[in-house]
Design an enzyme around this catalytic site. Structure first.
Site, short mmCIF file in Angstrom:
data_model
loop_
_atom_site.label_atom_id
_atom_site.label_comp_id
_atom_site.label_asym_id
_atom_site.label_seq_id
_atom_site.Cartn_x
_atom_site.Cartn_y
_atom_site.Cartn_z
N GLU A 1 -19.09 29.28 102.39
CA GLU A 1 -18.73 29.75 100.94
C GLU A 1 -17.66 28.88 100.56
O GLU A 1 -17.34 28.65 99.22
CB GLU A 1 -18.55 30.98 100.79
CG GLU A 1 -17.64 31.54 101.70
CD GLU A 1 -17.83 33.31 101.76
OE1 GLU A 1 -16.77 34.04 101.73
OE2 GLU A 1 -18.79 33.53 102.34
N SER B 1 -18.17 40.92 99.14
CA SER B 1 -18.86 41.25 100.12
C SER B 1 -18.73 42.52 100.95
O SER B 1 -19.50 43.30 101.09
CB SER B 1 -18.42 40.14 101.28
OG SER B 1 -19.14 38.70 100.89
N ARG C 1 -19.21 29.12 92.43
CA ARG C 1 -18.08 28.45 93.23
C ARG C 1 -18.37 26.82 93.00
O ARG C 1 -17.44 26.04 93.04
CB ARG C 1 -18.72 28.48 94.71
CG ARG C 1 -18.40 29.82 95.33
CD ARG C 1 -18.02 29.96 96.53
NE ARG C 1 -18.27 31.39 96.97
CZ ARG C 1 -17.48 32.24 96.67
NH1 ARG C 1 -16.14 31.90 96.01
NH2 ARG C 1 -17.55 33.69 97.00
#
Length: 430
Positions: A317, A31, A391
């Site tokens: 997340e 990010s 993920r």
């Protein structure tokens, strides 16, 4: 740093023979990285970004900048960018990177000529209309509402004020803000809808814009709820240092939590705008012990994890990691506030329900999350589905530590954010 990824690859997740203990370093935050890379491309002059992870998402952002005519040079984890004038006439490969497909189109409006955006098959299913309609309202000409679409750059954009519904993704706000200083009138983004998820990611965007010399008003400074304003003006070229990715670090800390072991992540920042930092509080609530020292942040797992009722709206997340832990905890768990992750790399709520149920857990998908009731888990004949989602793959690896026989159908998708995840995982577990 070519924007490629490993082919589909099955992976027999290692089972821990006892408590997992070790010290790990994790790649830089994707990010922070992709915000720093884009701001460097929009700045006038040379910027250097240090600590860039050799991941697919970072490679895709570098490739996107090159497609816009920006000179990008990579040496190991250091990327040098000569920003300035953007050009069109080429195609941007978004892969499956939300930061590329939501952050780069506003920048492409500043290029001269058409810019085509496309990506992986799963990326074509992700919502894009919010940011594209906002750009149209600000003066852009765009063909299409999802990948593939075409931005007809005119060398600039009038900018101004726009109202959007960003309840599906905070990236819609960040994408407009990051390029806003280069718009003739800057940009004012007002959100009108359900609460914006992952607000810390917008805080990260605002903080990095200010570090680049951009004037930004946010709800905290202006007193206007759900409104962000970026003034027109130059973006300063500078050096950036990327901190470790705390959401990726959570996977390794989870290894300690689920096995009653002890894992230290080196380089954990004392303060961070990354939502992934919230994993420490969640692990404590599940019974783990968290200790910060000069060596890093250490998590020691309990004899038995406890179920948790947690709202992950600001750190969605983390949902796959927390769901994996909840499936082997003592007592039920509830994960709330994450309805928007149905629009991530895959529908993560449906995917988690499907895969955890296949192992034997009792999982109910709610309007905004999951209810998980642990049971005795066992691997079946079918592999754990990754759904091309990094993920989901790492969640399967966490469960594999305590459930023998878990096989992940595609561990290659982890190269999106964690280079050589299988090697890193094996080094910790062995």
């Amino acid at each position: 740093m070519a924007p490629t990824r490993a082919p589909s690859s099955r992976y027999a997740a290692p089972t821990a023979g006892g408590p997992v203990r070790g010290t790990v370093s994790v790649p830089g935050s994707k990010s922070v990285t992709n915000r720093a890379l884009l701001l460097s491309g929009l700045a006038e002059g040379r910027s250097v970004v240090r600590g860039v992870p050799a991941t697919r998402d970072s490679a895709l952002m570098c490739g996107a900048l090159r497609s816009l005519g920006i000179a990008v040079r990579t040496e190991g984890e250091t990327v040098t960018i000569d920003g300035g004038t953007l050009t069109g006439g080429r195609t941007v490969d978004c892969g499956l990177a939300g930061t590329v497909m939501r952050f780069v189109p506003p920048a492409a409006t500043l290029a001269e000529g058409a810019v085509v955006f496309d990506g992986d098959p799963h990326a074509r299913e992700r919502p894009m209309g919010t940011v594209l309609d906002a750009l149209r309202a600000l003066g852009a000409v765009i063909d299409g509402d999802r990948l593939p679409f075409v931005v007809h750059g005119g060398g600039g954009l009038p900018g101004g004020a726009v109202t959007i519904d960003a309840s599906a993704s905070s990236q819609f706000v960040s994408g407009l803000l990051l390029s806003g200083a280069r718009f003739d009138e800057g940009v004012t983004v007002h959100h009108d809808g359900k609460p914006v998820p992952s607000l810390p990611h917008i805080d990260m965007t605002v903080a990095m814009l200010r570090e680049a010399g951009v004037a930004v008003d946010d709800p905290g400074s202006s007193g206007e709820p759900d409104t962000w304003r970026v003034g027109p003006g130059p973006i300063t070229a500078r050096d950036w240092v990327v901190e470790p990715d705390l959401s990726n670090a959570s996977v390794f800390l989870a290894a300690a939590a689920v096995t009653g072991g002890e894992v230290t992540v080196v380089g954990w920042p004392a303060g961070s705008t990354q939502p992934g930092a919230e994993i420490l509080g969640v692990l404590e609530r599940m019974g783990a012990t968290v200790t910060a020292s000069g060596a890093g942040t250490t998590v020691a797992g309990p004899d038995r994890l406890q179920g948790v009722d947690v709202d992950l709206h600001e750190a969605s997340e983390l949902t796959p990691t927390v769901a994996a832990l909840a499936a082997v905890a003592e007592g039920p768990s509830v994960i709330r506030g994450v309805a928007h992750i149905r629009g991530h790399e895959t529908d993560r709520l449906a995917a988690l329900r499907t895969e955890l149920t296949a192992l034997g857990a009792a999982v109910t998908e709610t309007e905004d999350g999951l209810e998980i009731r642990p049971a005795r888990l066992a691997a079946g004949e079918r592999p754990w589905g990754a759904y091309a989602d990094h993920r989901m793959a790492t969640a399967g690896a966490i469960l594999g530590l305590v459930v023998p026989g878990v096989v992940i159908d595609d561990v290659g998708c982890t190269d999106k954010t964690i280079p050589d995840f299988p090697g890193r995982w094996a080094s910790l577990v062995s």
